[in-house]
Scaffold this motif. Structure first.
Motif, PDB file in Angstrom:
ATOM      1  N   ASP A  67      -2.311 -23.247 -45.343  1.00  0.00           N
ATOM      2  CA  ASP A  67      -1.523 -22.254 -46.068  1.00  0.00           C
ATOM      3  C   ASP A  67      -0.917 -21.198 -45.154  1.00  0.00           C
ATOM      4  OD1 ASP A  67      -3.957 -21.225 -45.369  1.00  0.00           O
ATOM      5  OD2 ASP A  67      -4.417 -20.331 -47.317  1.00  0.00           O
ATOM      6  N   VAL A  68      -0.997 -21.418 -43.858  1.00  0.00           N
ATOM      7  CA  VAL A  68      -0.449 -20.467 -42.893  1.00  0.00           C
ATOM      8  C   VAL A  68       0.986 -20.842 -42.554  1.00  0.00           C
ATOM      9  CG1 VAL A  68      -0.574 -19.794 -40.460  1.00  0.00           C
ATOM     10  CG2 VAL A  68      -2.603 -19.655 -41.890  1.00  0.00           C
ATOM     11  N   ALA A  69       1.875 -19.850 -42.611  1.00  0.00           N
ATOM     12  CA  ALA A  69       3.284 -20.060 -42.296  1.00  0.00           C
ATOM     13  C   ALA A  69       3.644 -19.573 -40.900  1.00  0.00           C
ATOM     14  CB  ALA A  69       4.159 -19.348 -43.314  1.00  0.00           C
ATOM     15  N   GLY A  70       2.973 -18.515 -40.435  1.00  0.00           N
ATOM     16  CA  GLY A  70       3.329 -17.938 -39.152  1.00  0.00           C
ATOM     17  C   GLY A  70       2.139 -17.332 -38.443  1.00  0.00           C
ATOM     18  N   VAL A  71       2.161 -17.382 -37.110  1.00  0.00           N
ATOM     19  CA  VAL A  71       1.079 -16.808 -36.317  1.00  0.00           C
ATOM     20  C   VAL A  71       1.661 -15.975 -35.177  1.00  0.00           C
ATOM     21  CG1 VAL A  71      -0.369 -18.821 -36.804  1.00  0.00           C
ATOM     22  CG2 VAL A  71       0.828 -18.696 -34.627  1.00  0.00           C
ATOM     23  N   THR A  72       0.881 -15.017 -34.752  1.00  0.00           N
ATOM     24  CA  THR A  72       1.174 -14.263 -33.542  1.00  0.00           C
ATOM     25  C   THR A  72      -0.141 -14.072 -32.800  1.00  0.00           C
ATOM     26  OG1 THR A  72       2.407 -12.347 -32.694  1.00  0.00           O
ATOM     27  CG2 THR A  72       0.841 -11.914 -34.461  1.00  0.00           C
ATOM     28  N   GLY A  73      -0.067 -13.580 -31.567  1.00  0.00           N
ATOM     29  CA  GLY A  73      -1.275 -13.504 -30.755  1.00  0.00           C
ATOM     30  C   GLY A  73      -1.621 -12.105 -30.295  1.00  0.00           C
ATOM     31  N   GLN A  74      -2.492 -12.055 -29.285  1.00  0.00           N
ATOM     32  CA  GLN A  74      -2.945 -10.796 -28.703  1.00  0.00           C
ATOM     33  C   GLN A  74      -2.257 -10.601 -27.357  1.00  0.00           C
ATOM     34  OE1 GLN A  74      -4.996  -9.066 -30.540  1.00  0.00           O
ATOM     35  NE2 GLN A  74      -5.829 -10.602 -31.936  1.00  0.00           N
ATOM     36  N   LEU A  75      -1.902  -9.366 -27.034  1.00  0.00           N
ATOM     37  CA  LEU A  75      -1.291  -9.057 -25.748  1.00  0.00           C
ATOM     38  C   LEU A  75      -2.302  -8.390 -24.827  1.00  0.00           C
ATOM     39  CD1 LEU A  75       2.221  -7.660 -26.771  1.00  0.00           C
ATOM     40  CD2 LEU A  75       1.657  -9.936 -25.911  1.00  0.00           C
ATOM     41  N   LEU A  76      -2.402  -8.910 -23.617  1.00  0.00           N
ATOM     42  CA  LEU A  76      -3.229  -8.252 -22.608  1.00  0.00           C
ATOM     43  C   LEU A  76      -2.542  -6.973 -22.120  1.00  0.00           C
ATOM     44  CD1 LEU A  76      -4.296 -11.358 -20.471  1.00  0.00           C
ATOM     45  CD2 LEU A  76      -5.632 -10.187 -22.236  1.00  0.00           C
ATOM     46  N   ALA A  77      -1.221  -6.969 -22.162  1.00  0.00           N
ATOM     47  CA  ALA A  77      -0.441  -5.780 -21.789  1.00  0.00           C
ATOM     48  C   ALA A  77       0.963  -5.945 -22.351  1.00  0.00           C
ATOM     49  CB  ALA A  77      -0.388  -5.614 -20.277  1.00  0.00           C
TER      50      ALA A  77
END
Length: 310
Positions: A119-129
């Motif tokens: 049911d997921v349409a979009g993802v984003t992540g974590q930034l180290l900087a």
């Protein structure tokens, strides 16, 4: 918890789309670094505004199937060209900025997230900087941070955010193609778009998630980036108001963005960062507020009315 998706991670075709303008040296570094991925993209598509955006011997810099197309200038226009090219040929489109360097498991993490959560349409992540806040950082610095992270073997757990989150971050966001349908990036948000990622990610059909195992660094390279002056100042007011009226940005979030940026521009006039033209930004803010009062405000007015002031 989401229901399992029918496809195994290794079966998902993940394409990478990179929109670029005026930074061939940075693009070369990004394409070269992308070769480290443990999960090879089915295609890497570069959407440029002209041949001057493309580094020499670009085909030699990518181990994946590389395609280059040209588009009218403007981030939303370029991203729409990428959508038209990729929607029918892959399962997932991973939009990367040309100055975003990913940890080597990034594409694999994206495929796994979409496979596990139907049911997921979009993802984003974590930034180290994120160099956008500090005037930019070099690729050497970014690579050092990523390498140190990889050696630490610390992989944050995947977390799911509420559907009504503020949106995905455009420098690293991926979408399931079947969730996009007829939605496209709003070309009423011209030039660099500003908040086009929030608008689009809140219109796709499904949940938005942030995955801790998708890790990278946004260099925030200033060269070729229209992040200064009157045009950005105008967009800081006009774009949130426009998206609030569309219904893709919550009223309180739009108000917070406007007040925060106006206050920062005003205060920073006294001790301005060397990489930011605060005078131009506050001029753009005031211009937008005047046009709000007179009923003329609209994101596209920066093209005709403000470009000559940059």
């Amino acid at each position: 918890m989401s229901n399992p998706a029918p496809n195994a991670p290794e079966k998902l075709r993940v394409a990478v789309a990179i929109c670029t303008k005026g930074r061939p040296a940075q693009l070369a570094e990004t394409l070269q670094w992308l070769n480290r991925q443990t999960y090879t993209p089915c295609q890497v598509l570069v959407v440029a505004t002209g041949s001057m955006d493309i580094p020499d011997n670009v085909e030699e810099r990518s181990s994946a199937d590389l395609d280059i197309v040209f588009s009218p200038e403007g981030l939303t226009s370029q991203r729409n060209v990428a959508l038209e090219r990729l929607l029918k040929s892959c399962d997932v489109i991973f939009f990367m900025d040309d100055d975003y360097l990913a940890e080597k498991h990034a594409v694999q993490s994206i495929a796994k997230a979409f496979a596990l959560h139907a049911d997921v349409a979009g993802v984003t992540g974590q930034l180290l900087a994120d160099g956008i806040h500090t005037g930019g950082m070099s690729c050497t610095q970014a690579k050092r941070l990523i390498t140190q992270f990889e050696k630490s073997a610390q992989k944050p757990a995947t977390t799911i955010e509420d559907r009504r989150c503020n949106g995905l971050y455009g420098c690293n966001m991926a979408f399931r193609t079947s969730s996009i349908g007829t939605e496209r990036f709003d070309e009423a948000l011209p030039k660099y778009g500003w908040q086009e990622d929030v608008d689009f990610s809140n219109r796709v059909d499904g949940k938005i998630i942030r995955i801790g195992s998708l890790v990278g660094v946004h260099c925030g390279t200033p060269l070729g980036r229209e992040r200064f002056g009157v045009a950005l100042g105008y967009s800081q007011i006009a774009n949130p108001l426009y998206l609030m009226r569309k219904g893709t940005m919550r009223r309180n979030h739009a108000a917070r963005l406007i007040l925060r940026n106006f206050a920062a521009n005003l205060v920073r006039l006294v001790w301005c960062e060397r990489w930011v033209r605060r005078t131009g930004r506050i001029t753009g803010n005031i211009w937008a507020l005047w046009e709000l009062a007179t009923g003329k405000i609209h994101p596209q007015r920066i093209v005709a009315n403000l470009e000559k002031n940059e």
